[in-house]
Design a protein around this motif. Structure first.
Motif, PDB file in Angstrom:
ATOM      1  N   ARG A  17      14.695  -1.478  -9.324  1.00 28.83           N
ATOM      2  CA  ARG A  17      13.569  -2.126  -9.343  1.00 28.83           C
ATOM      3  C   ARG A  17      12.562  -1.273 -10.259  1.00 28.83           C
ATOM      4  N   TYR A  22       9.429   3.777 -10.529  1.00 28.91           N
ATOM      5  CA  TYR A  22      10.055   4.436  -9.401  1.00 28.91           C
ATOM      6  C   TYR A  22      11.277   5.231 -10.034  1.00 28.91           C
ATOM      7  N   ASN A  72       8.316   6.552   4.130  1.00 28.19           N
ATOM      8  CA  ASN A  72       7.720   5.558   3.140  1.00 28.19           C
ATOM      9  C   ASN A  72       8.078   4.205   3.564  1.00 28.19           C
ATOM     10  N   GLY A  74       6.771   1.693   2.230  1.00 30.78           N
ATOM     11  CA  GLY A  74       6.944   0.417   1.206  1.00 30.78           C
ATOM     12  C   GLY A  74       5.633  -0.229   1.403  1.00 30.78           C
ATOM     13  N   ALA A  75       5.693  -1.542   1.036  1.00 29.34           N
ATOM     14  CA  ALA A  75       4.554  -2.464   1.022  1.00 29.34           C
ATOM     15  C   ALA A  75       4.260  -2.556   2.517  1.00 29.34           C
ATOM     16  N   HIS A  78       0.826  -1.049   3.619  1.00 26.12           N
ATOM     17  CA  HIS A  78      -0.761  -1.735   3.224  1.00 26.12           C
ATOM     18  C   HIS A  78      -1.181  -2.889   4.187  1.00 26.12           C
ATOM     19  N   HIS A  98       4.719   8.342  -0.605  1.00 26.80           N
ATOM     20  CA  HIS A  98       4.840   7.419  -1.581  1.00 26.80           C
ATOM     21  C   HIS A  98       5.198   7.992  -2.835  1.00 26.80           C
ATOM     22  N   MET A  99       6.209   7.444  -3.508  1.00 23.34           N
ATOM     23  CA  MET A  99       6.840   8.030  -4.732  1.00 23.34           C
ATOM     24  C   MET A  99       5.870   7.719  -6.080  1.00 23.34           C
ATOM     25  N   SER A 100       5.092   6.683  -6.009  1.00 25.79           N
ATOM     26  CA  SER A 100       4.063   6.504  -7.154  1.00 25.79           C
ATOM     27  C   SER A 100       2.695   6.764  -6.368  1.00 25.79           C
ATOM     28  N   ARG A 109      -2.760  -1.719  -3.145  1.00 26.15           N
ATOM     29  CA  ARG A 109      -2.122  -0.318  -2.622  1.00 26.15           C
ATOM     30  C   ARG A 109      -3.055   0.563  -2.244  1.00 26.15           C
TER      31      ARG A 109
HETATM   32  C1  DQA Z   1       5.565   2.818  -2.590  1.00 27.20           C
HETATM   33  C2  DQA Z   1       4.227   2.082  -2.928  1.00 27.20           C
HETATM   34  C3  DQA Z   1       3.974   0.819  -2.399  1.00 27.20           C
HETATM   35  O1  DQA Z   1       2.851   0.273  -2.808  1.00 27.20           O
HETATM   36  C4  DQA Z   1       5.090  -0.151  -2.809  1.00 27.20           C
HETATM   37  O2  DQA Z   1       4.966  -1.360  -2.037  1.00 27.20           O
HETATM   38  C5  DQA Z   1       6.447   0.250  -2.511  1.00 27.20           C
HETATM   39  C6  DQA Z   1       6.798   1.986  -2.914  1.00 27.20           C
HETATM   40  C7  DQA Z   1       5.844   4.018  -3.110  1.00 27.20           C
HETATM   41  O3  DQA Z   1       6.769   4.691  -2.872  1.00 27.20           O
HETATM   42  O4  DQA Z   1       5.228   4.227  -4.196  1.00 27.20           O
HETATM   43  O5  DQA Z   1       7.376  -0.191  -2.013  1.00 27.20           O
HETATM   44  O6  DQA Z   1       5.613   3.132  -1.206  1.00 27.20           O
END
Ligand code: DQA
Length: 139
Positions: A17, A22, A72, A74-75, A78, A98-100, A109
């Protein structure tokens, strides 16, 4: 030390993805690198796309002698008040990952509803974010 790494929604798609965001390594690749880094410690790994399952995994950790949780979400990060409350319901410290760099991305985000109940956060270092977060539990 017993560390539990939890990944939430869509993190099972890591490597396939949005590789520009990522990377191209899969969650299995990343978990293998984490396990190798923390080879002297016990590492547990869990991923789910279901909000309630993540809450249940957090609850269960309380009975497993886990020293620290690296999450982590993910979404879910938020908007999930359920995960926020699950973190608040256990005594084990949780580090948000968070990776990003979520603060350099879309506005939605920039909000984390879990940060306030986490010990700290590691954001924006790719898969290294998990390792830095795990290291935070070591003395
Ligand atoms: C995430 C950042 C989130 O905003 C996103 O929805 C993810 C990955 C990250 O690891 O950067 O799924 O958590």
């Amino acid at each position: 030390m017993k560390l539990l790494f939890i990944n939430g929604v869509n993190l099972n798609m890591t490597g396939r993805r949005e590789p520009s965001v990522y990377g191209t390594r899969t969650l299995d690749d990343i978990n293998a690198a984490i396990a190798a880094h923390f080879r002297g410690d016990e590492c547990l790994f869990y991923q789910s796309n279901m909000e309630g399952e993540i809450c249940s995994r957090l609850h269960a950790a309380a009975d497993e002698g886990v020293d620290g949780i690296i999450l982590n979400a993910g979404a879910f990060t938020h908007y999930s008040y359920a995960i926020r409350d699950a973190i608040a319901s256990i005594k084990i410290p949780v580090v948000e990952v968070h990776m990003s760099n979520v603060h350099a991305r879309e506005e939605f985000r920039h909000t984390s509803v879990i940060s306030a109940v986490c010990k700290g956060a590691v954001i924006g270092f790719g898969e290294k974010s998990y390792i830095l977060a795990g290291e935070s539990f070591k003395s």
